[in-house]
Scaffold this motif. Structure first.
Motif, mmCIF file in Angstrom:
data_model
loop_
_atom_site.group_PDB
_atom_site.id
_atom_site.type_symbol
_atom_site.label_atom_id
_atom_site.label_comp_id
_atom_site.label_asym_id
_atom_site.label_seq_id
_atom_site.Cartn_x
_atom_site.Cartn_y
_atom_site.Cartn_z
ATOM 1 N N ASP A 1 -9.497 0.498 -0.100
ATOM 2 C CA ASP A 1 -8.502 -0.511 0.239
ATOM 3 C C ASP A 1 -8.163 -0.465 1.719
ATOM 4 O OD1 ASP A 1 -8.232 -1.542 -2.351
ATOM 5 O OD2 ASP A 1 -6.939 0.127 -2.934
ATOM 6 N N TRP A 2 -8.055 0.755 2.241
ATOM 7 C CA TRP A 2 -7.745 0.877 3.668
ATOM 8 C C TRP A 2 -8.910 0.397 4.525
ATOM 9 C CZ3 TRP A 2 -2.956 1.564 5.236
ATOM 10 C CH2 TRP A 2 -2.031 2.162 4.340
ATOM 11 N N ARG B 1 -8.935 -3.288 4.611
ATOM 12 C CA ARG B 1 -7.846 -3.775 5.452
ATOM 13 C C ARG B 1 -8.264 -3.854 6.909
ATOM 14 N NH1 ARG B 1 -2.425 -4.518 5.952
ATOM 15 N NH2 ARG B 1 -1.623 -3.625 7.878
ATOM 16 N N ILE C 1 -4.508 2.611 -5.426
ATOM 17 C CA ILE C 1 -4.801 2.584 -3.999
ATOM 18 C C ILE C 1 -5.882 3.624 -3.669
ATOM 19 C CG2 ILE C 1 -2.771 4.056 -3.493
ATOM 20 C CD1 ILE C 1 -3.565 1.419 -1.043
ATOM 21 N N PHE D 1 0.847 -1.199 0.000
ATOM 22 C CA PHE D 1 0.000 0.000 0.000
ATOM 23 C C PHE D 1 0.886 1.254 0.000
ATOM 24 C CE2 PHE D 1 -4.373 -1.442 1.885
ATOM 25 C CZ PHE D 1 -4.540 -2.282 0.808
#
Lengths: 494, 494
Positions: free
Chosen positions: A439-440, A443, A435, A422
């Motif tokens: 995506d975060w 996660r 990104i 990342f």
């Protein structure tokens, strides 16, 4: 299927206490609510011998009010039973509305026993399992909830269990007379078990596959599955809601970090640049040959790519497509469904992209979205994603029956490696588009996804369509593992 | 099964107009309501060749708004289709939510075609029909309503239809090339058809079996079945009710008196006292022998007695029990269920009374109450009695598979004869207890019961467990017919 049930899950006694106490309270409360509304529940405790089925049944009787539970241990058959149609023995033991019937030794025992036959008659079994499905469907339509628990232990544990318990058994030689038979036939038993589970893992009565090596873990896991099913039952449409208020929303304590099937992936696996070059050339050349051969023989193949964000799906797929003539494959990428797709069954948008005989279809994300992102993000209801395992297995069965060679890849990386990638993406201008805040967010749900992947592997990694868990921390290793697996699958089929 | 579909039902053109006009209006209205709520419907038009399936599909398109209907006539298969898994062709034709997909030539065609094979592979067919059931279940779970219409014509009508249409067909030699084959194989086609219907007549997607000799009748009957199913779909639990108001409760005009399967019973059949004595002695002696032989061979038999009030069930049963050693049979009489029985599935109270091998169970009224009195008196919901046909067939299949010899009797009398017997009962002191106000009320519903009996025979008179329609106006004749049938069934089985 069973590889996901041999990961070494366990609970310390302290943890068992912490989670068992509230679980017990809520099971009891839900039992009373079901009784007040006259809703019946059937609990099937099945699995290989030595998995602690008897102890689990005892535990359920301790946790709940035994006055509302009838336990049926159907391990010896009376001549009264033998002289009537087989299902008579179950019909007469069915719990009345509002009560819980626990079956230790159920309509599944007879099917599993065929594993001990010299020549198991799979046609007979298919016919029998159809009767099982019809039987369960009849009960579900009539308002029953059927909770099916499958307890699994590995072969070694089974041996130990059967040996340790031997002294008790000597008191009654009829108990356990078959133990040795079962243990000897273990591999065949697992094959038959998989067959049974696949054919009876229906939307109305899905299987809960439980790792049963550790007594604390299996009892809590079984209790939680039962509690969830009982709560769902209170919520089902058409159920009379006048009495007794709403469903208790108290969540049970979260599952502590447990070993997962993904932990079995060796993330240290790597490949030097040099070796990688050589192997890449070798397997790409082979794949090229094989894909032409498949084309000539009018066989098609399908490869499914799933994995963590930044696991390297895209670059791995490029190594595959690089080896196949563009006239021979079609790569399809899946994000959110279109309006038209949403207006159909969720499998429709995958069916429509199946290529014809002699060609390959590569799926960059796939129908497994239903049991991964849609489950975790709650885009699908529990009923929807639970029955999806069966729907997916039926779908893949049709592919394989038609002659499609099917390979499924989950590319696994560690959370640390994901973080590294990342950051790298954020810092590399031409990778920044890759990104996003999503995506975060994903996660943050690593733990939920791990659980979803585990259930996915347990329910859909079948003999005909096995999952390959790819070690992805080293991209070179991952690519070769994928190419090699594909070549092997094609080689075996052509 | 099909004997109930060859009774000569028809509608005059005038009657067709009278019933078609409001039906059309209501179909259209319901179609729009389903569209407004995004509810999809699938209509399967199946049956033997020459039954007017194509014309029916045309009629449905005339009656409803063709913009919301997609008609799929899958009679020739493209190479695109041939080179993919079989169900791909159906998946791509599925209607989106809110629309109606009509399938002329469906997933049933392939199964029916096996009747033309030299050696039909029944194992393959069972496997394929499982896939059919799984496919339909998936769609139902996803919110589809599947309406399955089976059009039946007798062999002679089929021949005429295929001959009359021949001139048109010469224009395209591919159409109708199989006609001769189908006609030749007619008896085998019916056997396979029965097999298909039994295996796929599920609660979620039941078959509507329609007599199709007369065009007017079959189109109105199909339209009415479709309308009812579409209305049910609007009512299903879990469906979003916010939009568009409630379901139109307007009933369609009542079914005019149509010929019924019961009309095929020759009610003039009778027997002189003298002949009766002789035959009674003969068959009672034979039944006594056979029941002992069955006992020795550990075979059990079950006789089910149903019929109109005052049809003479009791006295007929006494002639049967008079022939069997009391140690060998158990007579069970059914009235309203007890509390305990009500707390279980409705079949539970019959399962519990199945005698063991070597003994007979005589049922004075039976599980057929579900599709007779419970249907007519609305004690069971339409969903409950509709799926009961399948549940009953599965139940009886298990009995027969276990080796039980099963005989089912409907004792038929004319309404005039019933009236005579009612009056006689009222005037004979020792018979007065037999006649209650309920009998008179049931009599008012003669027409509804006739219809229920017809559907019952159509759905549950199978090769393995056929119904015997007993001519009961003459009690002597009825008793002998029953005894003879029982003896024959036992004789054939032992």
């Amino acid at each position: 299927m069973f590889e996901a049930l041999e990961t070494g899950k366990f609970l310390s006694d302290k943890e068992f206490e912490r989670r068992g106490a509230p679980l017990r309270q809520q099971l009891l409360k839900t039992q009373f609510e079901l009784a007040a509304r006259d809703l019946p529940v059937i609990v099937v405790v099945a699995g290989v011998d030595g998995a602690g089925k008897g102890r689990l049944v005892h535990r359920l009787n301790v946790w709940m009010d035994p006055r509302g539970i009838e336990t049926n241990a159907l391990w010896m058959h009376s001549d009264e039973e033998e002289s009537r149609p087989y299902f008579w023995r179950f019909w007469r033991k069915l719990p009345p509305r509002g009560e819980i019937g626990v079956f230790l030794g159920s309509w599944y025992t007879r099917a599993l026993r065929t594993a001990l036959d010299k020549q198991p008659d799979s046609e007979w079994r298919a016919h029998y399992l159809k009767q099982v499905n019809d039987f369960e469907r009849m009960l579900i339509d009539d308002g029953y909830r059927i909770v099916k628990l499958w307890l699994h232990v590995g072969r070694e544990t089974q041996r130990q269990q059967l040996t340790e318990e031997a002294p008790q058994k000597q008191q009654n030689p009829r108990v356990g007379a078959d133990d040795k038979l079962w243990w000897k036939a273990y591999p065949k038993v697992l094959q038959v078990a998989q067959d049974i589970i696949l054919q009876t893992d229906t939307g109305g009565a899905p299987w809960h596959l439980l790792e049963a090596e550790d007594r604390n873990y299996r009892e809590v896991a079984a209790g939680e599955a039962l509690l969830q099913a009982m709560r769902d039952h209170l919520q089902r449409p058409g159920v009379d809601r006048r009495s007794s208020g709403t469903v208790d929303p108290t969540p049970v304590p979260a599952d502590a970090r447990q070993p997962r099937v993904l932990d079995t992936v060796d993330c240290t696996a790597s490949l030097s640049k040099d070796k990688y070059r050589k192997k890449l050339n070798k397997y790409q050349a082979r794949l090229q040959d094989l894909s032409w051969r498949a084309h000539r023989e009018r066989r098609s193949f399908i490869a499914v790519f799933e994995g963590w964000d930044a696991a390297g799906k895209g670059s791995a797929i490029r190594r595959v497509t690089g080896a196949i003539d563009p006239r021979l494959y079609h790569l399809v990428q899946y994000a959110a469904p279109t309006d038209e797709e949403r207006a159909h069954h969720y499998l429709w948008r995958f069916w429509r992209n199946i290529e014809r005989d002699g060609r390959a279809t590569l799926f960059d994300r796939s129908w497994y979205g239903r049991v991964l992102v849609e489950r975790v993000e709650e885009l699908a209801s529990p009923g929807e994603w639970q029955r999806a395992y069966n729907e997916i297995n039926l779908f893949e069965e049709q592919l394989v029956e038609h002659g499609v060679v099917l390979a499924k890849f989950w590319i696994h990386i560690t959370p640390e490696e994901q973080l590294r990638r990342f950051h790298e993406r954020e810092q590399t201008p031409h990778k920044q588009y890759k990104i996003t805040p999503e995506d975060w967010r994903n996660r943050d749900k690593w733990h939920d996804y791990e659980r979803a992947v585990e259930d996915m592997v347990a329910h859909t990694s079948t003999r005909h369509a096995p999952w390959t868990l790819v070690a992805g921390n080293d991209k070179r290793h991952a690519r070769i593992q994928i190419l090699k697996t594909l070549c092997k699958a094609l080689d075996a089929a052509l």
